[in-house]
Write an enzyme that holds these catalytic residues in place. Sequence first.
Site, PDB file in Angstrom:
ATOM      1  CG  HIS A  21       3.006  -1.616   4.301  1.00 30.20           C
ATOM      2  ND1 HIS A  21       2.390  -2.828   4.191  1.00 30.20           N
ATOM      3  CD2 HIS A  21       3.597  -1.601   5.525  1.00 30.20           C
ATOM      4  CE1 HIS A  21       2.579  -3.524   5.305  1.00 30.20           C
ATOM      5  NE2 HIS A  21       3.322  -2.810   6.125  1.00 30.20           N
ATOM      6  CG  HIS A  47      -2.295   0.565   0.907  1.00 32.51           C
ATOM      7  ND1 HIS A  47      -3.363   0.432   1.772  1.00 32.51           N
ATOM      8  CD2 HIS A  47      -2.752   1.277  -0.146  1.00 32.51           C
ATOM      9  CE1 HIS A  47      -4.431   1.053   1.260  1.00 32.51           C
ATOM     10  NE2 HIS A  47      -4.083   1.565   0.091  1.00 32.51           N
ATOM     11  CD  GLU A  88      -0.152  -4.225   1.759  1.00 34.96           C
ATOM     12  OE1 GLU A  88       0.346  -5.348   1.910  1.00 34.96           O
ATOM     13  OE2 GLU A  88       0.458  -3.178   2.036  1.00 34.96           O
ATOM     14  CG  ASP A 102      -5.716  -0.202   5.260  1.00 35.93           C
ATOM     15  OD1 ASP A 102      -4.873   0.343   4.511  1.00 35.93           O
ATOM     16  OD2 ASP A 102      -5.465  -1.221   5.951  1.00 35.93           O
ATOM     17  CG  HIS A 118      -3.382  -1.807   9.123  1.00 38.64           C
ATOM     18  ND1 HIS A 118      -3.620  -2.778   8.164  1.00 38.64           N
ATOM     19  CD2 HIS A 118      -2.974  -2.478  10.228  1.00 38.64           C
ATOM     20  CE1 HIS A 118      -3.359  -3.976   8.672  1.00 38.64           C
ATOM     21  NE2 HIS A 118      -2.969  -3.828   9.913  1.00 38.64           N
ATOM     22  CG  ASP A 175      -4.670  -2.947   2.919  1.00 48.53           C
ATOM     23  OD1 ASP A 175      -3.727  -2.390   3.522  1.00 48.53           O
ATOM     24  OD2 ASP A 175      -4.745  -4.181   2.768  1.00 48.53           O
ATOM     25  CG  ASP A 194      -4.910  -5.017   5.561  1.00 53.37           C
ATOM     26  OD1 ASP A 194      -3.678  -4.794   5.533  1.00 53.37           O
ATOM     27  OD2 ASP A 194      -5.745  -4.103   5.765  1.00 53.37           O
ATOM     28  CG  ASP A 206      -2.047   2.031   5.469  1.00 51.87           C
ATOM     29  OD1 ASP A 206      -2.285   1.580   4.324  1.00 51.87           O
ATOM     30  OD2 ASP A 206      -2.004   1.304   6.468  1.00 51.87           O
TER      31      ASP A 206
END
Length: 302
Positions: A138, A98, A270, A121, A123, A225, A227, A125
């Site tokens: 990332h 990412h 990702e 996401d 996260h 992303d 994830d 980031d």
Amino acid sequence: KTLAIVGCPFSGGQAKLGVDRGPIHLVQAGLPEQLSELGWKVLFDGHHQFEEIDAASDPPIGKLKNPRLVSRVCEAIAKVVGEHAKKGQLPLTLGGDHSLAMGTISGTFEQYPDACVVWVDAHGDINTAETTDSGNIHGMPVSFLLGLGSKIPEFSWVKPLLKPERLVYIGLRDVDAGEKKILKENGIRAFSMHEVDKYGIGRVVEMALDHVNPKRDRPIHLSFDVDALDPSVAPSTGTPVRGGLTFREGHYICEAIYETGCLVALDIMEVNPSLADEAEVKQTVAVGCSLARSALGETLLG
Ligand SMILES: N[C@](CCCC[B-](O)(O)O)(CCN1CCCCC1)C(=O)O
Ligand SMILES: [Mn+2]
Ligand SMILES: [Mn+2]
Ligand SMILES: [Mn+2]
């Protein structure tokens, strides 16, 4: 409309092997043909090649790992995405980690200074050089795009074109302490998994878009992303976090954003085809393809 597939076999923003082979797996699963089926004129002139920088020539800057490589690759991708956008094409960037979004979103803002970003996401980031614990870039692209943290000469090409009020998150559930502080200090709107549970994905997407695109008249860059999805849905990814979006919630976000008619750029990031067994890799690649299709016009009832 023309769709330009930007295959980015890149893993320099993090430490796990394999994410650079995400693009080839997505393409080999038939994504270009699937998108042509949807009516897109698909441009795909092969995956981008990024020449390595040997480790000796790219020592860490502070904690940041592979800084010169990540910067150079992202700058190149910014140009590629910007050129496609300038031609009125819709760039679909396939990652790759990412950190690439530092490039894709820079490219989008060159052409669409009035754009907004929906970042899906687990996260944030959004670590800066001061707050990152891993040094994996990332986990940092958003801070560069906002112009936060200390200036790093090697990244001087990144212009702070993204404003906090043009950014919204969906799916957050693993945000570092330093990132939480940054989100608060900058008044950045984030719909974590708590809000998804509380309001349901339909309301969350509506509120998210009301925040960044109240009249639905601004170009949207969707950076997804995988994830963000629950690991049971997208297992083969570098930083899985339990308690994620269901298959449908992930696809609903993409469908709803397509319905706005405002989508100008899409990142599917990702997918790492080397972190699970064959069936789980296939599943993760298939989800990456279906998310892209949903964001690009595939509907359940046609
Ligand atoms: N915030 C993390 C993860 C970034 C994920 C990037 B993405 O979203 O593109 O996949 C995690 C930092 N740290 C890892 C060890 C435990 C504490 C958090 C970081 O490395 O900065
Ligand atoms: Mn991410
Ligand atoms: Mn993530
Ligand atoms: Mn990751």
